[in-house]
Structure formats: C-alpha cells, structure tokens
Design a protein around this motif. Structure first.
Motif, PDB file in Angstrom:
ATOM      1  N   ALA A  61      -4.887   4.333  -7.503  1.00  0.00           N
ATOM      2  CA  ALA A  61      -5.618   3.072  -7.458  1.00  0.00           C
ATOM      3  C   ALA A  61      -6.680   2.994  -8.549  1.00  0.00           C
ATOM      4  O   ALA A  61      -6.974   1.911  -9.068  1.00  0.00           O
ATOM      5  N   ALA A  65      -7.389  -0.062 -11.107  1.00  0.00           N
ATOM      6  CA  ALA A  65      -8.715  -0.681 -11.154  1.00  0.00           C
ATOM      7  C   ALA A  65      -9.257  -0.737 -12.573  1.00  0.00           C
ATOM      8  O   ALA A  65      -9.812  -1.750 -13.002  1.00  0.00           O
ATOM      9  N   ALA A 102      -1.842   1.160  -4.753  1.00  0.00           N
ATOM     10  CA  ALA A 102      -3.053   0.812  -3.996  1.00  0.00           C
ATOM     11  C   ALA A 102      -2.655   0.142  -2.682  1.00  0.00           C
ATOM     12  O   ALA A 102      -2.634  -1.088  -2.583  1.00  0.00           O
ATOM     13  N   LEU A 108      -9.124  -1.756  -3.446  1.00  0.00           N
ATOM     14  CA  LEU A 108      -8.870  -1.901  -4.877  1.00  0.00           C
ATOM     15  C   LEU A 108      -9.702  -3.045  -5.443  1.00  0.00           C
ATOM     16  O   LEU A 108     -10.285  -2.917  -6.532  1.00  0.00           O
ATOM     17  N   GLN A 111     -13.190  -1.872  -5.990  1.00  0.00           N
ATOM     18  CA  GLN A 111     -13.271  -1.004  -7.168  1.00  0.00           C
ATOM     19  C   GLN A 111     -13.297  -1.824  -8.460  1.00  0.00           C
ATOM     20  O   GLN A 111     -14.090  -1.553  -9.371  1.00  0.00           O
TER      21      GLN A 111
END
Length: 337
Positions: A61, A65, A102, A108, A111
């Motif tokens: 993830a 991001a 993710a 996510l 983030q």
C-alpha cells in the motif's frame, strides 16, 4: 448525460515516465515500459510487466500511496491556488480482485492525504470499480462542482497488477500475455490525477454515459455478445455532448490487448455510427503501459489534455472509453476549449 466541467491540470506516474510530460511524450512516441518481472509463467519463463521505476523500492500500500501522492502534487504544482480548496476522489481496483495491494481503501486514502499534504474541504470519496472508476468519478465531480460544494475536484487513480496473487489469478485463467498465449494482457501499474473545475481549463468534458454488459468477459450463461452496454454508453455520451459518432476525431481506450475489448469497441462503433467520416485513430494505453486498472481513465484524460495543449490531437471531440471484467462500461466526450 451532460457533464460540463473543465480539466485544468494533470499528473502521472507511469512505467514510461514519472511525470505527465514525460509519460505523454513517451506514449505519443509509442514507447513502452515493458520488461521481465520476478514472476514466472507456466513454462518457467519470466513474465513481462510494466512496473513503475520509482526512486525507492516501496512495497504494498505504501507504494500505491507514494505513486498517487506524486501525481496529485504534480497537478497542484500547475494550479497552486487549488491547494486546500480541492475535494479528493480516489479510484481503486475492484474490491473482489485477488491480490489488491491495499485491501483497506480508507487507510490508503489517509496515507495519500498525509503524503500529499491534502486538506480537503469536504469528505474524500473512494470508488472501487477498476478501469471505469474514472468515469464514475467524473460524474461525482460534476455534481460536486455544480452544487458549489468545492471550487476544485481532483480525481486520482492508482492501481497495480504486479502482485503474485493477481498475476497467478489471471495466469490461471489464461488472460496474461505469454509466449503460449497471444490473447492476453501485460500487467502494469500507474497513478494519474486530473484536477477539475467549472471553468479555466484547456479541455472540457461535455458528455458521459455508463451501462452494464450482461455478456461480460466472464459470461457463463452464453449470452450473445453484442456490445449492448458500450453502445448505450456511447449513445448517452453523444446525447449529452450534442455530438454524433461521426463528429469524433479521436478515440482513446483502455484496450489492454485481449480481443474481447477490441470486439466491444468495434460493435459499439458499428451500432452508433450512421454517417460517413474520416478514419478515427485510436490511442490506447495498453501498448505502452499494459493494464493499469483504475489509473486508466485519469491517465487517458491527462494524455488528451496534453495532446490538446501541445497541438498534436486531431481538431474535434475526443471519445474516451473504459470497461471492466464484470461488465461495467463507460464513455465520455471531451473537447478543447
């Protein structure tokens, strides 16, 4: 349906470039980011993929991001006054796709907001429909802008097919391009963002249409495939923009390499075009980036914006289409200001 909004800026992170100008230039030149991956095919050969050459080897993830945040920051650099005044719509892979990097979409999203330092005036939204997610996001953006809830909306799509579980899933179903299977796609990954506003852009969205295909690629009921859903999407997009199919001068599609998607495009064209017109070129992402999933529509819109701004797009309306494995089909018409 009508969908008046402007595309004012774009950002990209792809296998052929870490920003929009380099990515669009590479796709225009028909360059590709294909290389051998760490994944093995059925015969023990290295599978071909299109990974993003990130400066650091982020995984999972965190990788998504950072890719999404980079695309967002690039778009904001072009329109700095949009910071702090922009609603975020995040486009992701289908929730039931095996191997999603993710699985927690909200985590996510958090983030991405932290890395990109986004302060959205309203709650951010997540759309998980795979490749057509961008069209759903455009309709949501249109409604937000029309209601004056926010002066800007940024749509960001990020996705990756380069996970072991995802690769094994599609390999087992004979859907990846291998030496033994020419009717397959190359797994890729990318992030793309487009900044939307009511006015002020070089390109305007004028029509959008969406429908669902019963005879989708996993059709087990043997329903005849006639391209019904994409035909409906075309007709809705043309009706909203006040255009005919013969007015379209360029088509852009998420045609990833499998014959099903090309047949769908051809059927929709045959069923909607009734007037003579010059040959309409088709620009596809698959030849440079492979299958990039939910990043496809923002990437196509960003490429169209670049082509309009730099004068290499044909003069006239551009049709942008996308569809998913579960039958979701969508089309949009954009035009230069």
């Amino acid at each position: 349906m009508t969908a008046d909004l402007d595309i004012v800026a774009a950002g990209m992170v792809t296998a052929v470039g870490l920003d929009a100008p380099s990515s669009c230039a590479a796709m225009r030149a028909r360059l590709d980011g294909f290389q051998e991956t760490r994944f093995l095919g059925a015969a023990g050969e290295w599978l071909i993929g299109a990974p993003v050459p990130l400066p650091r080897n982020w995984m999972g993830a965190k990788r998504l991001a950072h890719m999404a945040a980079a695309a967002i920051v690039e778009a904001f650099e072009l329109i700095p006054e949009a910071r702090g005044r922009t609603a975020l719509i995040l486009c992701l892979a289908e929730e039931n796709r095996p191997g999603r990097l993710a699985p927690d979409s909200r985590q996510l999203l958090t983030q991405i907001e932290q890395i990109a330092e986004i302060a959205s005036p309203i709650a951010s939204r997540v759309i998980t429909h795979g490749r057509p997610s961008g069209h759903v996001a455009l309709e949501a953006a249109r409604r937000l802008l029309a209601s004056n809830a926010t002066p800007f909306v940024i749509i960001v799509g990020v996705d990756s097919y380069l996970t072991s579980q995802t690769v094994n899933h599609y390999l087992a179903r004979g859907r990846l391009l291998t030496p033994a299977n020419s009717n397959g796609f190359i797994p890729g990954e990318a992030a793309a963002a487009i900044l939307c506003a009511l006015t002020g852009g070089a390109m305007r969205l004028t029509g959008i249409g969406m429908a669902r295909e019963k005879a989708h690629i996993y059709n087990e009921m043997d329903i005849p495939f006639r391209g019904d859903a994409m035909t409906i999407a075309y007709k809705e997009a043309f009706a909203g923009s006040g255009r005919l199919h013969s007015d379209i001068t360029l088509k852009m599609g998420d045609l990833v390499g499998e014959t099903y998607w090309f047949q769908q495009c051809a059927l929709a064209m045959l069923r909607t075009q009734r007037e003579r017109s010059p040959v309409q070129p088709i620009w596809t992402l698959g030849g440079s980036l492979g299958n990039i999933g939910a990043a496809a529509v923002p990437a196509m819109l960003g490429w169209a914006l670049s082509a309009v701004q730099h004068g290499y797009a044909p003069s006239g309306p551009i049709l942008i289409e996308a569809s998913s494995d579960d039958g979701a089909c969508a089309a949009a018409v954009v035009e230069a200001r």
